[in-house]
Design a protein around this motif. Structure first.
Motif, mmCIF file in Angstrom:
data_model
loop_
_atom_site.group_PDB
_atom_site.id
_atom_site.type_symbol
_atom_site.label_atom_id
_atom_site.label_comp_id
_atom_site.label_asym_id
_atom_site.label_seq_id
_atom_site.Cartn_x
_atom_site.Cartn_y
_atom_site.Cartn_z
ATOM 1 N N ALA A 4 0.855 -1.191 0.000
ATOM 2 C CA ALA A 4 0.000 0.000 0.000
ATOM 3 C C ALA A 4 0.889 1.238 0.000
ATOM 4 O O ALA A 4 1.970 1.241 0.579
ATOM 5 C CB ALA A 4 -0.901 0.009 1.232
ATOM 6 N N ILE A 6 0.325 5.572 0.556
ATOM 7 C CA ILE A 6 -0.635 6.643 0.820
ATOM 8 C C ILE A 6 -0.554 7.643 -0.328
ATOM 9 O O ILE A 6 0.521 7.948 -0.825
ATOM 10 C CB ILE A 6 -0.388 7.330 2.182
ATOM 11 C CG1 ILE A 6 0.994 7.972 2.247
ATOM 12 C CG2 ILE A 6 -0.599 6.337 3.322
ATOM 13 C CD1 ILE A 6 1.155 8.966 3.365
ATOM 14 N N TYR A 23 -5.321 4.960 -0.189
ATOM 15 C CA TYR A 23 -4.228 4.010 -0.340
ATOM 16 C C TYR A 23 -4.280 3.538 -1.790
ATOM 17 O O TYR A 23 -5.364 3.247 -2.304
ATOM 18 C CB TYR A 23 -4.424 2.761 0.523
ATOM 19 C CG TYR A 23 -4.371 2.951 2.009
ATOM 20 C CD1 TYR A 23 -3.166 3.202 2.665
ATOM 21 C CD2 TYR A 23 -5.524 2.802 2.781
ATOM 22 C CE1 TYR A 23 -3.125 3.333 4.050
ATOM 23 C CE2 TYR A 23 -5.486 2.928 4.157
ATOM 24 C CZ TYR A 23 -4.284 3.189 4.787
ATOM 25 O OH TYR A 23 -4.248 3.304 6.152
ATOM 26 N N VAL A 25 -3.122 0.309 -3.568
ATOM 27 C CA VAL A 25 -2.604 -1.015 -3.243
ATOM 28 C C VAL A 25 -2.128 -1.670 -4.531
ATOM 29 O O VAL A 25 -2.898 -1.822 -5.483
ATOM 30 C CB VAL A 25 -3.670 -1.880 -2.541
ATOM 31 C CG1 VAL A 25 -3.146 -3.290 -2.309
ATOM 32 C CG2 VAL A 25 -4.085 -1.238 -1.214
ATOM 33 N N LYS A 41 -9.123 5.893 2.524
ATOM 34 C CA LYS A 41 -8.332 5.822 3.752
ATOM 35 C C LYS A 41 -8.886 6.788 4.777
ATOM 36 O O LYS A 41 -9.124 7.945 4.471
ATOM 37 C CB LYS A 41 -6.875 6.175 3.425
ATOM 38 C CG LYS A 41 -5.956 6.120 4.606
ATOM 39 C CD LYS A 41 -4.599 6.696 4.216
ATOM 40 C CE LYS A 41 -3.913 7.255 5.417
ATOM 41 N NZ LYS A 41 -4.636 8.336 6.060
ATOM 42 N N ILE A 77 -5.996 -1.892 4.766
ATOM 43 C CA ILE A 77 -4.802 -2.500 4.159
ATOM 44 C C ILE A 77 -4.319 -3.708 4.966
ATOM 45 O O ILE A 77 -3.145 -4.077 4.911
ATOM 46 C CB ILE A 77 -3.668 -1.471 3.978
ATOM 47 C CG1 ILE A 77 -3.292 -0.805 5.304
ATOM 48 C CG2 ILE A 77 -4.050 -0.448 2.913
ATOM 49 C CD1 ILE A 77 -1.999 -0.006 5.261
ATOM 50 N N CYS A 80 -2.150 -6.203 3.262
ATOM 51 C CA CYS A 80 -0.880 -5.736 2.701
ATOM 52 C C CYS A 80 0.285 -6.061 3.635
ATOM 53 O O CYS A 80 0.122 -6.084 4.855
ATOM 54 C CB CYS A 80 -0.931 -4.225 2.458
ATOM 55 S SG CYS A 80 -2.152 -3.748 1.211
ATOM 56 N N VAL A 83 3.371 -0.590 3.949
ATOM 57 C CA VAL A 83 2.748 0.678 3.572
ATOM 58 C C VAL A 83 3.860 1.705 3.377
ATOM 59 O O VAL A 83 4.755 1.841 4.214
ATOM 60 C CB VAL A 83 1.695 1.157 4.598
ATOM 61 C CG1 VAL A 83 2.282 1.358 5.986
ATOM 62 C CG2 VAL A 83 0.983 2.409 4.112
ATOM 63 N N CYS A 85 5.047 5.645 2.778
ATOM 64 C CA CYS A 85 4.656 7.027 3.028
ATOM 65 C C CYS A 85 5.911 7.884 2.970
ATOM 66 O O CYS A 85 7.016 7.373 2.913
ATOM 67 C CB CYS A 85 3.947 7.168 4.368
ATOM 68 S SG CYS A 85 4.992 6.792 5.772
#
Length: 131
Positions: A4, A6, A23, A25, A41, A77, A80, A83, A85
């Protein structure tokens, strides 16, 4: 593997985990992205209506209330492994780890480039950007 990121536009990684609207994905098989899914999100915009309460002595982003919010953000998520960011609070970072979602704070803005760097173990987790 599902990763994922953001995002606000579906192409670039947003600067702040709590403020991003979506997100993206990516499903990765081998070294190829085989699927993309944009998911809504939760974040500061939704939680603002709920108010913000921290107990005396608690660090920002920590405590039961913050953990509950981070958990709600992670639900979308849960399937997942990671993530991506470009900025995140320490509380959110630790909450994602506790939910077996590996958070990565990267300086790479392009989602696909960052995802492939992660897959190829060539990404740097800039934990110095945590706040």
């Amino acid at each position: 593997m599902k990763i994922a990121a953001i995002t606000d536009d579906g192409k670039t990684i947003s600067q702040h985990f709590g403020r991003a609207a979506y997100y993206l994905v990516l499903s990765v098989e081998g070294s190829q992205i085989v699927d993309r899914e944009l998911r809504e999100k939760l974040g500061h915009a939704q939680f603002h209506e709920e108010g913000h309460h921290e107990n005396a002595g608690e660090r920002h982003g920590f405590g039961p209330e913050a953990d509950h919010r981070h958990g709600r953000m992670a639900e979308a998520i849960a399937d997942c492994e990671a993530v991506l960011c470009r900025g995140m609070g320490m509380g959110a970072y630790e909450s994602m780890k506790a939910r077996n979602i590996h958070p990565v704070v990267t300086d790479i803005s392009d989602i696909e480039e960052a995802a492939m760097a992660l897959v190829n173990d060539q990404i740097v987790d800039h934990i110095e950007k945590l706040h």
